[in-house]
Write a protein that holds these residues in place. Structure first.
Motif, PDB file in Angstrom:
ATOM      1  N   HIS B  90      30.179 -25.509  12.771  1.00 63.10           N
ATOM      2  CA  HIS B  90      29.075 -24.669  13.248  1.00 63.10           C
ATOM      3  C   HIS B  90      27.716 -25.133  12.735  1.00 63.10           C
ATOM      4  O   HIS B  90      26.766 -25.253  13.504  1.00 63.10           O
ATOM      5  N   PRO B 102      22.466 -12.743   8.533  1.00 65.91           N
ATOM      6  CA  PRO B 102      22.125 -13.434   9.786  1.00 65.91           C
ATOM      7  C   PRO B 102      22.862 -14.759   9.943  1.00 65.91           C
ATOM      8  O   PRO B 102      23.153 -15.192  11.064  1.00 65.91           O
ATOM      9  N   VAL B 103      23.169 -15.385   8.834  1.00 65.61           N
ATOM     10  CA  VAL B 103      23.859 -16.680   8.870  1.00 65.61           C
ATOM     11  C   VAL B 103      25.331 -16.472   9.249  1.00 65.61           C
ATOM     12  O   VAL B 103      25.886 -17.209  10.069  1.00 65.61           O
ATOM     13  N   ASP B 106      25.535 -15.577  12.878  1.00 70.62           N
ATOM     14  CA  ASP B 106      25.380 -16.792  13.670  1.00 70.62           C
ATOM     15  C   ASP B 106      26.711 -17.555  13.785  1.00 70.62           C
ATOM     16  O   ASP B 106      27.087 -18.028  14.854  1.00 70.62           O
ATOM     17  N   TYR B 107      27.398 -17.595  12.674  1.00 65.76           N
ATOM     18  CA  TYR B 107      28.695 -18.296  12.624  1.00 65.76           C
ATOM     19  C   TYR B 107      29.722 -17.609  13.534  1.00 65.76           C
ATOM     20  O   TYR B 107      30.410 -18.266  14.322  1.00 65.76           O
ATOM     21  N   GLN B 109      29.182 -15.811  16.091  1.00 65.50           N
ATOM     22  CA  GLN B 109      28.812 -15.996  17.493  1.00 65.50           C
ATOM     23  C   GLN B 109      29.101 -17.405  17.979  1.00 65.50           C
ATOM     24  O   GLN B 109      29.397 -17.618  19.145  1.00 65.50           O
ATOM     25  N   GLY B 110      28.967 -18.369  17.047  1.00 65.71           N
ATOM     26  CA  GLY B 110      29.116 -19.769  17.444  1.00 65.71           C
ATOM     27  C   GLY B 110      30.453 -20.037  18.119  1.00 65.71           C
ATOM     28  O   GLY B 110      30.520 -20.688  19.162  1.00 65.71           O
ATOM     29  N   LYS B 441      17.791 -16.427   8.469  1.00 69.15           N
ATOM     30  CA  LYS B 441      18.532 -17.652   8.756  1.00 69.15           C
ATOM     31  C   LYS B 441      17.607 -18.858   8.649  1.00 69.15           C
ATOM     32  O   LYS B 441      17.999 -19.913   8.145  1.00 69.15           O
TER      33      LYS B 441
END
Lengths: 456, 456
Positions: B90, B102-103, B106-107, B109-110, B441
């Motif tokens: 990712h 947020p990080v 993001d992961y 969602q990736g 992020k």
């Protein structure tokens, strides 16, 4: 003879009015249907049953109440008096025109305690889902017993939705509000001014909540109170320490920007942005879908769901009249359920609704609104044997009240009015409202008259 | 060939794991059932989809999220890594072991963005009521489209309940709390430390929420943080400014009394008193009724409702393992729904549950708990083709993490761990956690290594 079943959702002022309406018949020796009232909370009184809780309650259901500490009636009690149970009958002596919450709660309970109506109520019980069976013409209602965590189903011929419409916040988003460092809450979660002492408070809204929470926080020691309006300011003469600004455009950290170009830092924000009519337990074809106004569409006489009048709504209007309006509605609803009041055809009902909606559209100001709702009450009173009361005189009191507030928002609660039910003149409270920080029933009822030397 | 319909309730980490599990088959050219996922929020991510709102959301539904600003993973990311989608894949570079929300969002969602799985999801849609039709062996599900305010019904062969269990607060009452003048909230409504700056804060509870909110408020400038425990203190070495006291006995105005006789004044109270497993949309005979623990009763393999295994629960356990546990469950659930995994008889399943419950009862401490859940994960991994990962090594990391926290609650997030999926060593974050006040992020990913001269 009536072997129908009536389900009532909610044991607040509207639901209790419905119970009382049936009890009034029973007192006359008339047989009434089987009644079950479902109440999510562990006590009756609806909004008047104060809870310290916010968010969800003990059993994880959204908290019903928007009630807060130090709430005093914001209209004369003479405008909401039950015409079959006066303040004199309850308190045995004259009291002031603007009592605090515990005193009004006591009054509401007084009438219903006269009978065994409490036995009709299943507390800690919420309605999960309703469906209408076209073949049997009955409602299937899924109930959830919150204490035992058990669901079950019952059937009813009539369903009275008296679940209120000041419980589900309407909360708009403003750019940057995510990063406002102070507390942001809706008025629904406001539980009293104490936590805002010495704070700079922003209230967004210009209706009763904003006005009353603003004045309370000023009274109880907020450093400053700013009210932000969308269309029109409340526009009364505010004391130094309270002011009105136009709508918030955005937040930038602790700084709030307004549409007139001004900006200011605040410690906390309370959104007094109203409530949604929300009936998650009803299928959409039975849901009342409306904004908060004096004549919601699709309910005949403001009561009967036009697509299916076996579904009854109580108290869904915006309100000048309150307890006495719920009564007038409940008595009419009762007579329909008893079979002693026949409703006209759906088309006729539609015409009647349209007639009222046209009058509603023609209103121009608050005085018109008072007249509109007064006319509505008169219309209801003609339909049942709910004890008549002088609606015209109440309308005059509402107009004086509007005037009193405009003259002085801090002292209007010190005025007194005369009951249209008993003719009794209210007495002045022993302490001026702005100096009265204790809202307990005990202190309120301790003294009959204003006493300068009072020590608390 | 599979013409079944699968309904998934919730598009958080568990619901997304279920979607991903089916997508993994589809990628291999295998036909999958028709899938519909219902998500109350307007985006996926469940708890990781931060919202500034508290109480109810835009459409008046109880807010799902308990997420707050400045939340950093409270366990090493190496303990939750998807075994079919690594952090390396990712982020394309090593990152630290404790990323901020947020990080991690993001992961999550990736992986799901790699497919068109978003198309399965109906956002702003809540499940109102579920019933199981014994004749058709299908679930009837009443859905409510919150945006259009319309309800409708659909049928499913399998229902996956992935609605989480950290959304409905458990909030005990303490004598006198009604009159505490400061703000009282549940951790569910906590949105960040900012509003408690310079305040004396009382947190009631001794689990993750209390620990993490306490440390965050200390970090972000609370005057003092006091944690109150019922049975056992968290017991780490607290820095000056944080302390633990036994259980609150009662409130008296701003003063809080504790069971050891101490008392102290506070400005605000956050109840970190846990959550209820709450499924208002399910009839009681289908409801999982459990306290928060590592092996809820009545679900076979922690997944299949034993009375009706067509009803699947994901992620209902208390958690050391998180994302990878949901995955392991979702893969097993998928194989059952695909018909490629057969379940034993109800009695056999009952025996298996009892076997695990006996092990559960024998646990004595946190280390045992780690071993217990590790054994559970291994059990799941044997049942499906979810990519194997070295559970024993993860268990060792969990135990080191427990040790790290005990050694220094303020610096444990500065430690680094090694991925069991890729073998990659985490890098140190460029800023020590206690000095890092920005959880974005952008800032997190801006620098590869620790840089002393960093300016924000």
């Amino acid at each position: 003879m009536n072997n129908k079943r009536v389900g009532i959702i909610g044991a607040g002022p509207s639901g209790l009015a419905q119970l009382r309406a049936f009890e009034a018949l029973k007192d006359k020796g008339i047989e009434i249907p089987e009644i079950v009232c479902f109440e999510k909370q562990d006590n009756w009184g609806g909004m008047w049953n104060y809870s310290w809780r916010t968010g969800v309650g003990k059993y994880g259901e959204p908290v019903h109440g928007s009630m807060y500490k130090y709430l005093w009636s914001n209209g004369p009690k003479e405008c909401l008096e039950f015409s079959d149970y006066s303040f004199d009958e309850h308190f045995k002596k004259p009291i002031s025109s603007y009592p605090p919450r515990p005193v009004l709660f006591d009054y509401i309970q007084g009438r219903i305690k006269k009978s065994n109506a409490r036995e009709y109520i299943r507390f800690n019980t919420t309605v999960r889902w309703v469906s209408f069976d076209e073949s049997t013409k009955r409602f299937k209602v899924v109930l959830d017993d919150l204490k035992s965590n058990e669901t079950y189903e019952e059937e009813f011929d009539y369903l009275v939705t008296a679940s209120g419409h000041f419980s589900t916040p309407n909360m708009p988003h403003f750019d940057g509000i995510e990063d406002f460092p102070g507390h942001v809450m809706h008025a629904h979660d406001f539980r009293g001014a104490d936590q805002f002492k010495n704070q700079k408070l922003l209230l967004i809204g210009s209706s009763y909540s904003a006005e009353d929470i603003g004045v309370q926080c000023f009274k109880h020691g907020a450093e400053s109170v700013t009210l932000s309006y969308r269309s029109n300011p409340i526009g009364v003469e505010w004391p130094e320490g309270i002011k009105e600004l136009p709508l918030v455009t955005h937040f930038d950290g602790p700084t709030v920007h307004f549409s007139n170009g001004e900006s200011e830092d605040f410690d906390a924000v309370v959104m007094c942005t109203g409530y949604q009519h929300k009936f998650p337990f009803l299928p959409s074809e039975l849901r009342l879908k409306t904004k908060n106004n004096l004549y919601p569409d699709n309910i005949y006489k403001g009561i009967f769901f036009n697509d299916n009048p076996q579904l009854i709504y109580l108290g869904m209007q915006d309100q000048y009249y309150t307890f006495n309006m719920f009564d007038a509605q409940a008595w009419v609803a009762r007579d329909y359920m008893m079979g002693t009041l026949e409703l006209p055809s759906k088309e006729e009902r539609r015409k009647d609704i349209d007639h009222w909606l046209a009058k509603h559209d023609a209103m121009e100001d608050a005085l018109d609104s008072v007249d509109f709702q007064s006319a509505y009450i008169k219309d209801l009173l003609e339909l049942s044997d709910y004890p008549d009361f002088n609606v015209d005189k109440v309308a005059v009191m509402f107009k004086e009240w509007l005037q009193d507030k405009e003259e002085n928002i801090l002292t209007y609660r010190d005025k007194t009015y005369k009951s249209v039910v008993t003719g009794t003149e209210a007495v002045e409270h022993h302490t001026e409202w702005m100096d009265e920080l204790d809202d307990s029933k005990e202190r309120y009822l301790k003294f009959n008259k204003k006493v300068e030397e009072l020590t608390s």
